[in-house]
Design a protein around this motif. Structure first.
Motif, short mmCIF file in Angstrom:
data_model
loop_
_atom_site.label_atom_id
_atom_site.label_comp_id
_atom_site.label_asym_id
_atom_site.label_seq_id
_atom_site.Cartn_x
_atom_site.Cartn_y
_atom_site.Cartn_z
N PHE A 83 -1.79 -0.55 -3.59
CA PHE A 83 -0.85 -0.48 -4.71
C PHE A 83 -0.88 -1.80 -5.47
CE2 PHE A 83 3.90 0.53 -5.81
CZ PHE A 83 3.57 0.70 -7.14
N HIS A 84 -0.40 -2.88 -4.86
CA HIS A 84 -0.41 -4.19 -5.51
C HIS A 84 -0.19 -5.28 -4.48
CE1 HIS A 84 3.97 -4.75 -5.23
NE2 HIS A 84 4.05 -3.44 -5.46
N CYS B 199 -3.39 3.58 -12.51
CA CYS B 199 -3.18 4.87 -11.85
C CYS B 199 -3.67 5.95 -12.81
CB CYS B 199 -1.70 5.06 -11.52
SG CYS B 199 -1.36 6.59 -10.65
N ALA B 200 -4.85 6.47 -12.55
CA ALA B 200 -5.50 7.44 -13.45
C ALA B 200 -5.56 6.80 -14.84
CB ALA B 200 -4.77 8.76 -13.42
N HIS C 287 -1.12 -2.23 -11.61
CA HIS C 287 -1.71 -1.15 -10.82
C HIS C 287 -2.20 -0.06 -11.77
CE1 HIS C 287 -2.37 1.86 -7.75
NE2 HIS C 287 -1.64 2.70 -8.45
N ASP D 147 -3.00 5.79 -16.55
CA ASP D 147 -1.82 4.96 -16.78
C ASP D 147 -2.01 3.56 -16.20
OD1 ASP D 147 -0.50 7.24 -17.82
OD2 ASP D 147 0.06 7.85 -15.79
N TYR E 278 0.44 0.48 -14.68
CA TYR E 278 1.75 0.00 -14.24
C TYR E 278 1.69 -1.53 -14.23
CZ TYR E 278 3.03 4.67 -12.56
OH TYR E 278 3.35 6.00 -12.47
N VAL F 115 5.35 1.22 -17.57
CA VAL F 115 4.28 2.18 -17.34
C VAL F 115 3.81 2.71 -18.69
CG1 VAL F 115 3.61 4.31 -16.16
CG2 VAL F 115 5.45 2.87 -15.21
N ARG G 192 0.84 -1.20 0.00
CA ARG G 192 0.00 0.00 0.00
C ARG G 192 0.87 1.25 0.00
NH1 ARG G 192 -5.44 -0.60 1.13
NH2 ARG G 192 -5.98 -2.80 1.10
N PHE G 193 0.31 2.33 -0.54
CA PHE G 193 0.99 3.61 -0.47
C PHE G 193 1.01 4.08 0.99
CE2 PHE G 193 -0.58 3.50 -4.87
CZ PHE G 193 0.61 3.74 -5.55
N ARG H 120 -3.71 3.76 0.53
CA ARG H 120 -4.34 3.33 -0.72
C ARG H 120 -3.66 2.06 -1.23
NH1 ARG H 120 -3.01 6.79 -4.81
NH2 ARG H 120 -1.38 7.60 -3.46
#
Length: 155
Positions: A99-100, A115-116, A113, A118, A120, A138, A92-93, A97
């Protein structure tokens, strides 16, 4: 896993418990390539995986990131919590939140993952008791990056 133990050529070293494996201090070297415009960068520094209250590990990375000749200090913090399956982790971040996930019981793990706009896509591999690697690709409307990070355990 004994220090110096190595995976067979072309294979990965299975890790029964990712949190036990990661605990401690690591030297870090990350190359960053912008596949769209050819830009390159490199991060060098350290990562410490220390005990987290309530279980898991707090990952603190700090060092210097050089992008096309310009050096800047860089750092990040992640939380590696016990996963739903023994021996795995939920990454997690710093703000909690997701992450993976991370499962190195085979010595190799694939993660994704969003992200908006994008995406990853990561590959994690364990070479031996003191070395592991992450490779993140990415992609998105404004990004086309390859990030390769090598970790070496500090004595």
């Amino acid at each position: 896993m004994e220090k110096g133990e190595r995976a067979a050529e072309g294979r990965f070293l299975p890790v029964p418990d990712v949190l036990v494996f990661l605990a401690g201090n690591w030297r870090v070297r990350r190359s960053v390539r912008d596949l769209a415009d050819g830009g390159t960068g490199e991060f060098t520094g350290t990562t410490a995986f220390g005990a987290l209250d309530g279980g898991g590990l707090l990952h603190r990375e700090c060092g210097t990131f050089v992008w096309q000749g310009v050096a800047r200090p860089a750092e990040r913090t992640l939380r590696f919590l016990p996963g739903s399956v023994p021996g795995t982790a939920d990454v997690r971040f710093a703000d909690g939140r997701p992450f993976h996930d991370l499962d190195l019981r085979s010595g190799r793990h694939l993660a994704a993952h969003p992200c908006a706009a994008d995406l990853y896509r990561g590959e994690f591999t364990v070479r031996d008791a003191g070395h592991w690697r992450t490779v993140w690709r990415v992609g998105g409307p404004a990004k086309d990056l390859l990030l390769t990070t090598d970790y070496a355990r500090e004595d």
